[in-house]
Design an enzyme around this catalytic site. Structure first.
Site, PDB file in Angstrom:
ATOM      1  CE  LYS A  56      -3.665  -2.468   2.182  1.00 17.62           C
ATOM      2  NZ  LYS A  56      -4.460  -2.751   0.984  1.00 17.62           N
ATOM      3  N   GLY A  57       2.144   1.220   0.909  1.00 15.58           N
ATOM      4  CA  GLY A  57       2.812   2.369   0.723  1.00 15.58           C
ATOM      5  C   GLY A  57       3.369   2.489  -0.850  1.00 15.58           C
ATOM      6  CB  ALA A  58       5.504   0.213  -2.866  1.00 13.79           C
TER       7      ALA A  58
ATOM      8  CG  LEU B 277     -18.817   5.941  -1.484  1.00 17.89           C
ATOM      9  CD1 LEU B 277     -19.927   6.865  -1.624  1.00 17.89           C
ATOM     10  CD2 LEU B 277     -19.170   4.851  -0.240  1.00 17.89           C
TER      11      LEU B 277
ATOM     12  CG  ASP C 224      -3.032   1.055  -2.115  1.00 18.49           C
ATOM     13  OD1 ASP C 224      -3.649   1.192  -1.137  1.00 18.49           O
ATOM     14  OD2 ASP C 224      -2.709  -0.139  -2.498  1.00 18.49           O
TER      15      ASP C 224
HETATM   16  O1  RIB Z   1      -4.141  -2.383  -1.864  1.00 18.40           O
HETATM   17  C1  RIB Z   1      -3.568  -3.130  -2.501  1.00 18.40           C
HETATM   18  C2  RIB Z   1      -2.232  -3.920  -1.921  1.00 18.40           C
HETATM   19  O2  RIB Z   1      -2.600  -4.476  -0.688  1.00 18.40           O
HETATM   20  C3  RIB Z   1      -1.542  -4.899  -2.806  1.00 18.40           C
HETATM   21  O3  RIB Z   1      -0.476  -4.225  -3.611  1.00 18.40           O
HETATM   22  C4  RIB Z   1      -0.957  -5.589  -1.587  1.00 18.40           C
HETATM   23  O4  RIB Z   1       0.573  -5.489  -1.517  1.00 18.40           O
HETATM   24  C5  RIB Z   1      -1.601  -5.291  -0.503  1.00 18.40           C
HETATM   25  O5  RIB Z   1      -0.612  -4.227   0.418  1.00 18.40           O
END
Ligand code: RIB
Length: 315
Positions: free
Chosen positions: A51-53, A223, A266
């Site tokens: 999620k960070g990357a 949503l 993300d």
């Molecule tokens: O939000 C998606 C991400 O959640 C994926 O890339 C996986 O690595 C998890 O962290």
């Protein structure tokens, strides 16, 4: 405290992301297995994720100047993750190699692009409060610090304390200490995460007000195909659950055919952080982020699916 090897950033940053990086091990399935059940899936695909990357790549691909503070293993997955981040120009001066396996996410993607994810945090779990404090100058240098919860909570809290503005995506969802909630501007959740924090599902408008009453400076509920709801301003009612006088606004999403929703949240948060760093009001930034999130569900994978600015404008 000393700065890490990377030292201070070479140029002014828009966003510092403090968070996870995972190798995503992805299998397409006809349907998700029930407990105790085995299903056959597609060939395995390995994508850069976490999620960070993902937030960092999403913002950088749109044109933001971004740094990622986190940890990866000194292994093949770590190299995959670094290469992907480098391709999009993310500053990796504060991404540390760690004597542990890189984080892994095991992802099953269903026929409608729906996914289920299990994360083995690996190196991400080694990110410490001290790692964050050592990068205090970096965090203070950026208008926005973007956060999620695949790293230990003390590191998240330390980063939020240092941030000029902290954007936090409550994913994966855990109860948050009041101090951290109060630093979120905005707290970004989907409907499930909102229900977890509030103890029950509900209408998004009402949920947004109730979440605001828990203490964050602003709230965004994503949503999916229906866009997002934004709540900000107003005072918290005395002992009550609903913020008085707050503004709640809906923002739309373009209609697209979803192939794989992995990482769309993300992409939304990374884009939102960038537009807030550029000084846009929250509602406008969320409307832009909804377009980025929609663009991101049209291709498989997380980072691999994220759009350029030209693609967002073409939506
Ligand atoms: O939000 C998606 C991400 O959640 C994926 O890339 C996986 O690595 C998890 O962290």
């Amino acid at each position: 405290m000393k700065e890490h090897d990377g030292g201070p950033p070479r140029h002014p940053l828009d966003v510092v992301v403090v968070g996870s990086a995972n190798a995503d091990l992805v299998v397409q399935v006809e349907r998700h297995p029930a407990p105790g059940e085995t299903v056959l899936g597609s060939e395995l695909a390995v994508h850069p994720g976490g999620k960070g990357a993902n937030q960092a790549v999403a913002a950088a691909r749109l044109g933001a100047r971004v740094a990622l503070l986190g940890r990866v293993g000194a292994d093949g997955h770590g190299r995959l993750l670094r290469e992907s981040l480098e391709r999009d120009g993310v500053d990796l001066g504060h991404l540390r190699d760690t004597p542990a396996a890189s984080g892994i996410a095991m992802i099953a993607v269903g026929p409608r692009g729906d996914n289920s994810i299990i994360v083995a945090p690996g190196a991400n779990a080694r990110l410490t409060e001290d790692d964050v404090l050592e990068a205090a100058a970096l965090l203070r240098s950026a208008p926005v610090v973007s956060l999620q919860l695949e790293i230990p909570l003390p590191a998240v809290l330390a980063a939020a304390r240092l941030a000029r503005r902290a954007v936090l995506n409550l994913s994966p969802a855990v109860p948050l200490p009041d101090e951290l909630l109060a630093l979120c501007d905005p707290l970004v959740v989907n409907e499930h995460e909102a229900a977890l924090l509030l103890g029950a599902p509900g209408e998004p408008d009402r949920q947004a007000k109730e979440l605001l009453a828990l203490g964050p400076r602003s709230v965004v509920i994503t949503l999916g195909a229906d866009g997002a709801v934004v709540a900000e301003g107003g005072a918290v009612a005395e002992g009550g659950a609903v913020a008085e006088g707050c503004a709640v606004r809906a923002v739309p999403s373009p209609r697209v055919a979803a192939v794989d929703t992995t990482g769309a949240g993300d992409a939304f948060t990374g884009a939102l952080a960038w537009r807030l760093a550029a000084g846009e009001p929250l509602v406008r930034a969320a409307a832009f982020a909804a377009r980025v999130g929609a663009a991101a569900v049209r291709r498989p994978g997380a980072q691999d699916s994220y759009p350029t600015m030209a693609e967002v404008e073409g939506l």
